[in-house]
Design an enzyme around this catalytic site. Structure first.
Site, PDB file in Angstrom:
ATOM      1  CB  SER A   1      -9.307   0.789  -0.252  1.00 33.97           C
ATOM      2  OG  SER A   1      -8.694   0.933  -1.480  1.00 33.97           O
TER       3      SER A   1
ATOM      4  CG  HIS B   1      -5.136   3.915   0.518  1.00 41.42           C
ATOM      5  ND1 HIS B   1      -4.751   2.610   0.291  1.00 41.42           N
ATOM      6  CD2 HIS B   1      -6.382   4.030  -0.004  1.00 41.42           C
ATOM      7  CE1 HIS B   1      -5.718   1.982  -0.345  1.00 41.42           C
ATOM      8  NE2 HIS B   1      -6.720   2.816  -0.539  1.00 41.42           N
TER       9      HIS B   1
ATOM     10  CG  ASP C   1      -2.253   0.635   1.034  1.00 44.55           C
ATOM     11  OD1 ASP C   1      -2.233   1.839   0.738  1.00 44.55           O
ATOM     12  OD2 ASP C   1      -3.308  -0.006   1.190  1.00 44.55           O
TER      13      ASP C   1
END
Ligand SMILES: *[C@@H]1O[C@H](CO)[C@@H](O)[C@H](O)[C@H]1NC(C)=O
Ligand SMILES: *[C@@H]1O[C@H](CO)[C@@H](O)[C@H](O)[C@H]1NC(C)=O
Ligand SMILES: *[C@@H]1O[C@H](CO)[C@@H](O)[C@H](O)[C@H]1NC(C)=O
Length: 446
Positions: free
Chosen positions: A371, A201, A165
């Protein structure tokens, strides 16, 4: 013929454009000799431990790469090109390549293809409808807290999870205690010694997998991470080298590989395109290494046939997204795949998910996307593996699928399956339930 066309295309660019345009060309070299033969051979053999198996796999793939990449590497070394040779997919990534080098590489009979590297994106989070939500509803919805409390239950202890990620803020209050600092981090972009995240994220997704304070599904698990995405974009080079690192972790410097340190699962909240097989050799190596791959299905819904790659591959768990009301999230990508296969495989909470954020050690953010769904499924997988680390990919898939909840909201049919026939191209086999899946594991019902 195809090879010649490619030369022509690349040279054409070189001639037509100013040289600084050409200077930004980053390419990947694919070889005719793929990795399947090696992986199949390794899969047929017996080993005393998983670490030994992965070590052997790596040695065999390195030998394959050495043979097939020999001539290409000598060209690249001679031209002082900047490149990365990888064994996991038998590929070479070359940065800022000249037309002359491309031509020389294409002239080699063992070279199958030279093409531009792909740029992939994290499944961009969608701002939450309502930032006042405080309860980590997703953890409760899938009954992770009930799974921890089961007789014979667990919260992920003994399992090592990973994500590819934007990195992780490893000092965050929910993640600092269970970061495995030994062989725990690799950043192919800048080789930092400790995990970093300049986006948020990756901190958010890892928080949902393994964060404490109620945000994570498997807070007892240890985590490691690879920075496949520099910001919101991820180069093919970095994603592939992260895939290789997950299969056999190295120190943050990239040296001293130790395959005993491989994680039990890898959670991937990134993707793009459809029916695109470019990551398949990495996924195959993960399977041989006994690492369970999970991918977000994509945020390209609500239209049918919008499942993204690599989550649309048949040998990964593709995860769709649900709301707190147990409906499908409108953005959640639907099946079927371009090859007509069912996707997603399963669904998990993804709308308005609160988790750790990168801006401070006490920061949180509430965002939406598949996600956010994928890490819930990764955390649930960790709970099953903590009960029995020998469970295979197929067993974990069955446990999650067969114990999923199916009293879910109605939705438009996709590929001939409506939201009340199971499995379907909206939810897959349903919304995961960690308690039921772990209970079945405890009972040996798999
Ligand atoms: C790319 O290569 C050219 C020479 O071929 C060089 O002048 C340029 O600085 C390089 N660019 C980068 C970003 O490395
Ligand atoms: C936001 O959440 C609050 C508290 O749960 C609720 O009262 C409100 O209606 C929500 N607003 C929206 C736009 O969903
Ligand atoms: C764990 O799973 C493996 C693989 O299915 C199985 O052979 C083994 O019996 C299981 N162990 C326990 C203690 O249930």
């Amino acid at each position: 013929m195809f090879r010649q066309l490619l030369v022509a295309a690349l040279v054409g660019v070189a001639l037509a454009a100013p040289s600084n345009k050409l200077a930004s060309k980053n390419i990947v070299v694919n070889f005719k000799q793929g990795t399947e033969e090696v992986l199949n051979r390794v899969d047929r053999m017996r080993f005393e431990s998983r670490g030994q198996k992965i070590t052997f796999m790596k040695a065999q793939l390195e030998a394959l790469a050495e043979t097939s990449q020999k001539n290409a590497l000598s060209i690249l070394n001679e031209k002082a090109a900047k490149f990365d040779s990888v064994w996991i997919s038998n590929q070479i990534f070359v940065e800022n390549v000249s037309a002359e080098v491309v031509e020389a590489l294409l002239a080699l009979p063992e070279v199958a293809e030279v093409r531009e590297q792909k740029i992939i994106f994290i499944e961009e989070p969608i701002p939450a409808d309502n930032n006042t939500i405080n309860a980590e509803w997703g953890v409760e919805k899938i009954e992770a807290d009930a799974a921890w409390a089961l007789p014979g239950g667990n919260n992920g202890q003994g399992v090592v999870v990973s994500n590819i990620d934007t990195g992780v803020r490893y000092t965050h209050q929910t993640l600092r205690a269970n970061y495995r600092s030994s062989y725990g981090w690799f950043d192919p972009y800048t080789s930092t010694a400790n995990p970093t995240d300049g986006n948020g994220h990756g901190t958010h997704t890892m928080g949902t997998i393994a964060g404490s304070n109620g945000i994570g599904v498997a807070p007892g698990a240890q985590w490691i991470a690879c920075r496949g995405c520099s910001t919101s974009s991820c180069t093919e080079n970095a994603l592939t080298r992260c895939g290789q690192w997950v299969a056999c972790p190295t120190l943050a410097s990239g040296g001293s590989p130790n395959c005993n340190q491989a994680p039990d699962l890898v959670s991937n909240s990134w993707g793009g395109g459809q029916g695109d097989t470019w990551y398949n050799s990495v996924i195959s190596a993960w399977h041989t290494a006994g690492i369970i791959p999970l991918f977000s299905q994509g945020n390209s819904g609500p239209a049918c046939g919008t499942a993204n790659s690599p989550g649309d591959a048949t040998n990964v768990l593709g995860v769709g997204s649900t709301t707190s009301a147990d409906g499908v999230s409108s953005f959640s990508s639907r099946g079927p795949t371009t090859r007509g296969n069912l996707k997603p495989d399963i669904s998990a909470p993804g709308t308005n998910v609160r988790s750790a954020w990168y801006t401070s050690d006490t920061a949180y953010n509430t965002i939406s996307g598949t996600s956010m769904a994928c890490p819930h499924a990764a955390g649930a997988t960790a709970l099953l593996l903590a009960k029995n680390r020998s469970l295979t990919y197929a067993q974990v898939k069955n446990l999650l699928q067969n114990n999923a909840d199916r009293s879910l909201g109605s939705a438009t049919a996709c590929g001939g399956t409506g939201s009340t026939t199971w499995p379907n191209n909206i939810y897959g086999y349903g919304r995961i339930n960690a308690r039921k899946a772990l209970q079945a594991t405890i009972l040996g019902a798999y």
